[in-house]
Write a protein that holds these residues in place. Sequence first.
Motif, PDB file in Angstrom:
ATOM      1  N   VAL A 205       0.891  -1.277  -0.090  1.00  8.60           N
ATOM      2  CA  VAL A 205      -0.156  -0.090   0.096  1.00  8.60           C
ATOM      3  C   VAL A 205       0.802   1.302  -0.201  1.00  8.60           C
ATOM      4  CG1 VAL A 205      -1.942  -1.161   1.133  1.00  8.60           C
ATOM      5  CG2 VAL A 205      -0.081  -0.058   2.413  1.00  8.60           C
ATOM      6  N   GLY A 206       0.588   2.529  -0.750  1.00  5.63           N
ATOM      7  CA  GLY A 206       1.260   3.376  -0.749  1.00  5.63           C
ATOM      8  C   GLY A 206       0.438   4.713  -0.985  1.00  5.63           C
ATOM      9  N   CYS A 207       0.968   5.890  -0.742  1.00  5.40           N
ATOM     10  CA  CYS A 207       0.281   7.130  -1.167  1.00  5.40           C
ATOM     11  C   CYS A 207       1.219   8.337  -1.432  1.00  5.40           C
ATOM     12  CB  CYS A 207      -0.524   7.590   0.151  1.00  5.40           C
ATOM     13  SG  CYS A 207       0.181   8.119   1.405  1.00  5.40           S
ATOM     14  N   SER A 208       0.696   9.172  -2.378  1.00  6.93           N
ATOM     15  CA  SER A 208       1.458  10.410  -2.738  1.00  6.93           C
ATOM     16  C   SER A 208       0.732  11.539  -2.064  1.00  6.93           C
ATOM     17  CB  SER A 208       1.759  10.464  -4.125  1.00  6.93           C
ATOM     18  OG  SER A 208       0.484  10.649  -4.706  1.00  6.93           O
ATOM     19  N   TYR A 209       1.324  12.652  -1.700  1.00  5.77           N
ATOM     20  CA  TYR A 209       0.921  13.716  -1.143  1.00  5.77           C
ATOM     21  C   TYR A 209       1.477  15.089  -1.796  1.00  5.77           C
ATOM     22  CZ  TYR A 209      -0.899  17.535   1.929  1.00  5.77           C
ATOM     23  OH  TYR A 209      -1.180  18.907   2.585  1.00  5.77           O
ATOM     24  N   VAL A 210       0.824  15.651  -2.163  1.00  4.60           N
ATOM     25  CA  VAL A 210       1.193  17.061  -3.056  1.00  4.60           C
ATOM     26  C   VAL A 210       1.269  18.170  -2.026  1.00  4.60           C
ATOM     27  CG1 VAL A 210       1.123  18.608  -4.778  1.00  4.60           C
ATOM     28  CG2 VAL A 210       0.646  16.285  -5.221  1.00  4.60           C
TER      29      VAL A 210
END
Length: 266
Positions: A205-210
């Motif tokens: 599981v992963g995520c990106s945040y701007v």
Amino acid sequence: MTPKGKGGPVPFSDIVKRERDILNKDYNSDHSLTISSSTTSGLNLSSTLVKSRGLSSGAVAAAFKHNNKTLHFKLDTDSTKTVASIRLPYYDSGKIAVQYLHHHVALTGAVGLNRSPDVDFSATIGTPSIAFGAETSYSTSAGKFTKYNAGLCFQMPSSNAPVILADKGDSMKVSYLRELERLNGGAIVGEISRGFSKNDNTLTVGCSYVVDSQTVVKAKLNNHDNLGALLQHELTHKSFLTISGAFETKALEKNPKFGFSLLLKP
């Protein structure tokens, strides 16, 4: 996941591009510094210093383009050799590639420019909501197919769910990406990978945040207790600072791995 200006599917190689970028792109444990520059006359210069596993290496490269011809020059410490080459429009290591995009189909093809070329082909058929695709590579020197993958992709307004059968049918990856407004253009990703011959399953599981227009933060964790985190900041136009780290959550006594990359383009 559809090409801008078109209402059809993307090429097969782009079906899971966003998921790969979030879970894999720019994660590393090396320390590197790259400085590159270019001139209006067609001269491109770059120098790179890398420290990996306690070993340091460096390289200096130059490329000069003029009238569809390119002269390459490279000197690196790994081989302690100087390499120079001239690439013409039909240089032996080059390729001819074509791409066709339509409302219900995306086709790509490439063939090497040598006596025994590899021939690559991919096709994706469908709509903006659902698409099926496959890709293959045939080696004329070996007389056999060296790669064949297939996939199915479901596309919603703010989510994407591809299923990829890869490694000549020996592995399968099922992914789900969801864009969230609170992540300012970022997304969360879940991926299940199954290796049939090794009888191995990996859940990531992963995520990106701007954070802002110049800064992106990413993180990922899998069922093997591997945690990764990354921060990338655009210093100036096309100049990036990237810092990444990797940890084993059940063995914190082990030294974590840190990566550092600085790309400067004056």
